[in-house]
Motif scaffolding. Structure first.
Motif, short mmCIF file in Angstrom:
data_model
loop_
_atom_site.label_atom_id
_atom_site.label_comp_id
_atom_site.label_asym_id
_atom_site.label_seq_id
_atom_site.Cartn_x
_atom_site.Cartn_y
_atom_site.Cartn_z
N LEU A 75 -4.51 9.85 6.86
CA LEU A 75 -5.66 9.53 6.00
C LEU A 75 -6.53 10.71 5.58
N LYS A 102 5.44 11.41 2.34
CA LYS A 102 5.63 10.15 1.61
C LYS A 102 4.54 9.15 1.99
N ASP A 103 4.15 9.12 3.26
CA ASP A 103 3.08 8.23 3.69
C ASP A 103 1.77 8.54 2.99
N ALA A 106 2.05 7.31 -0.56
CA ALA A 106 2.01 5.85 -0.66
C ALA A 106 0.56 5.36 -0.60
N ARG A 107 -0.20 5.92 0.35
CA ARG A 107 -1.60 5.49 0.48
C ARG A 107 -2.42 5.95 -0.72
N ALA A 109 -1.38 6.41 -3.75
CA ALA A 109 -1.03 5.59 -4.91
C ALA A 109 -1.79 4.27 -4.90
N ILE A 110 -1.92 3.66 -3.73
CA ILE A 110 -2.69 2.41 -3.64
C ILE A 110 -4.16 2.69 -3.99
N ARG A 111 -4.66 3.80 -3.46
CA ARG A 111 -6.10 4.08 -3.62
C ARG A 111 -6.48 4.40 -5.06
N ASP A 113 -4.57 3.71 -7.80
CA ASP A 113 -3.74 2.92 -8.71
C ASP A 113 -2.72 3.81 -9.41
N GLY A 114 -1.97 4.54 -8.62
CA GLY A 114 -0.91 5.40 -9.17
C GLY A 114 0.45 4.79 -8.97
N GLY A 115 1.46 5.55 -9.34
CA GLY A 115 2.84 5.14 -9.09
C GLY A 115 3.56 6.28 -8.40
N VAL A 116 4.52 5.94 -7.55
CA VAL A 116 5.25 6.96 -6.79
C VAL A 116 6.74 6.86 -7.08
N LYS A 152 -1.33 5.60 -15.39
CA LYS A 152 -1.44 5.68 -13.92
C LYS A 152 -1.18 7.11 -13.46
#
Lengths: 328, 261
Positions: A75, A102-103, A106-107, A109-111, A113-116, A152
């Motif tokens: 985080l 990658k972790d 992933a977090r 992208a959620i925060r 509003d992106g794409g991975v 995004k």
């Protein structure tokens, strides 16, 4: 002029090879898209690495010089990258497509509003300067092209050895210290210690340019001493098939295949490995493949650029001698 | 302690895998589906939590009716109950869309620990566990090669390139496991028979509070728009050794020619 961000993956204060590969690729892509390259260094040591990052194309360096980056799980790095995206206004970030990073992606992208897109093997500039990514799926059986939805933030996980390292000869980048305030959640999962078990002299199979791997045909764990000798002559990492790790001949962490690691070296050499599809799923993207196996019908010979049908215990020791002679 | 094991249905690795040329999703017709091999390790770890801590373990699967045999297969390892989220609108979701469905499903359930596999055998992105963690605001201790629960704390050895980090967090938390973590057992005959009558709850997106438009192919944040089979490799040079190892000289020449020496 827009910025393209490259998250520098580093170890012991040095950028990993994949980071220099990403910078080299980003330098070309950014030039084509009318952008500049900015490196992002999280954790201590960024300022010391500035020169080498500049030499590989970084015009700017965002760094967060804090031990907190790796004192807690994932985080803090997400918080810092959010700050880097906001400071730069960038909508594209390249990162090393390895487990821990990658972790973070992933977090993030959620925060935001992106794409991975992970495990990218090539990138090209498309309409509006957006990047399009090539990725191999189904164990390398299919080659796909993908993009992140317009509007995004696009996060691309780059596979090791997908791009060559090319020094651009750039000067030291402008450095910008990131202002990062950790959220309460960021300190909830602590890193209490770091255990290093890999050989200091031998590269990790994930980023090694050459990987040698042993399988069932080795017959016992001593066989891996032979593979390690071979590896050390050519600066390779050592991997294993699942048959060999399940037999306890080599640690699970070096298993190449569907349930283990995926390697993409420039050269892969498999000895005593038949090349079952589960193994191929972890190594098929290697640029060159060598197989040594006594069974001429082994499927690995179908994808081998050079194959020797023979007893590995005769061929490999001889190969070590031959390679040593050629090295002088 | 309540534990949830999310599992995935994947095409059998040994089968021919195809994409539907119209929507570029996995074509499930004509290829056998199996429980994701990585889930054997997450299920085994959950079984050990049952044995050690008396954990109550629920399987979670996102997928259509036709995936139900995979749920029963997961239950056959001795797990207690299952939840399956089934909805046509889910089809075509990318990793982040799938994470949104899983996160909402988890919000509708009671749990202390969620045990994922680290990567699915088909997509292999590794993105889902951390994305779910972000959506739920809980720690994600991923790539675990070792897992221990002490009271309300979870300790994980989190594998990386050089070794592993020892990390810990308070429950509730998510973990994902790598294959080094254990040696999975096979389901017992008793387990296979019992799996048929274990409670299975089927939920729709509406049941877990997900808007249809928020998931599926249309809402995917990353889109694959083109695919082609890997070009066939030209036949390599194959030499037969005479039993002395002499063929190694030819191999070394080839390696030198390609500048690997």
């Amino acid at each position: 002029m827009g910025e393209m961000l490259v998250l520098i993956d580093h170890n012991d204060g040095q950028p990993r090879k994949v980071s220099l590969q990403m910078l080299s690729a980003a330098t070309k892509l950014a030039a084509e898209a009318g952008q500049t390259v900015s490196a992002v260094w999280l954790g201590e040591g960024g300022a010391d690495a500035a020169a080498v990052l500049g030499e590989h194309g970084a015009a700017k360096l965002y760094h967060w010089d804090s031990p907190d980056a790796f004192a807690y799980v994932t985080l803090p790095q997400v918080d810092a990258l959010e700050a880097a995206l906001s400071a730069s206004g960038a909508d594209t970030l390249l990162f090393a497509s390895s487990n821990h990073v990658k972790d973070v992606a992933a977090r993030l992208a959620i925060r935001v509003d992106g794409g991975v897109i992970t495990d990218v093997t090539d990138l090209a500039v498309g309409d509006g300067g957006r990047l399009h990514a090539t990725k191999e799926v189904f164990g390398g059986d299919l080659i796909t092209t993908s993009k992140v939805a317009d509007g995004k933030v696009a996060l691309f996980g780059v596979s090791p050895n997908a791009f060559p390292v090319e020094a651009s000869g750039g000067s030291a980048p402008e450095t910008v210290a990131l202002d990062v305030t950790l959220s309460e959640a960021a300190t909830a999962a602590k890193v209490t210690s770091v255990e290093k078990v890999g050989s200091a002299d031998r590269p990790d199979i994930g980023e090694a340019a050459i990987v040698v791997a042993g399988g069932r045909g080795l017959g016992n764990e001593q066989g891996f001493e032979l593979m390690e000798q071979l590896a050390d002559v050519i600066g390779a990492g050592v991997g294993a098939s699942r048959a060999a790790t399940d037999a306890g001949w080599y640690p699970h962490r070096y298993q190449i295949g569907q349930t283990g690691r995926t390697v993409s070296p420039t050269l892969y050499l498999g000895a005593g490995i038949s090349g079952a599809i589960q193994h191929r799923a972890g190594m098929q993207t290697a640029q060159h493949i060598i197989a040594v196996n006594k069974d001429a019908e082994a499927p690995i010979f179908q994808i081998a650029d050079f194959g020797v049908v023979g007893d590995l215990y005769k061929v490999v020791p001889k190969l070590i001698e031959e390679l040593q002679t050629r090295k002088g | 302690m309540k534990v949830i094991v999310p599992v995935k249905r994947v095409p059998d690795t040994a089968g021919e895998k195809k994409l539907d040329p119209n929507d570029r999703t996995v074509d499930r017709d004509g290829v056998e589906s199996v429980l994701c091999p990585v889930n054997e390790f997450s299920i085994e770890e959950a079984v050990r939590l049952k044995e050690k801590h008396g954990a109550e373990v629920t399987v979670l699967l996102i997928g259509p009716d036709s995936a139900q045999p995979i749920v029963r297969k997961a239950l056959s390892y001795g797990l207690d109950a299952a939840v399956q989220v089934t909805d046509d609108a889910i089809s075509g979701s990318d990793a982040l869309g799938t994470a949104r469905v899983i996160a909402k499903a988890l919000e509708s359930m009671e749990w202390d620990l969620v045990v994922f596999g680290n990567q699915s055998a088909d997509a292999r992105t590794c993105l889902v566990p951390a994305a779910v963690g972000e959506l739920l605001g809980v720690p994600s201790l991923t790539f675990a090669r070792y897992l221990e629960v002490n009271g309300d704390e979870v300790v994980v050895h989190r594998e990386h390139e050089e070794g592993w980090d020892v990390v810990s967090a308070q429950l509730p938390a998510l973990v994902s496991v790598v294959e080094a973590i254990n040696e999975p057992r096979y389901p017992s005959f008793k387990g296979i028979m019992a799996a048929k009558s274990k409670p299975l709850t089927v939920k729709s997106l509406a049941d877990i509070g997900v808007d249809d438009g928020a998931v599926g192919l249309g809402a995917a944040s990353a889109t694959m728009y083109e695919f082609e089979p890997r070009p066939p490799k030209s036949a390599g040079t194959i030499v037969d050794d005479d039993g002395s190892g002499a063929a190694a000289a030819q191999l070394a020449d080839w390696m030198a020619e390609k500048k690997f020496v």
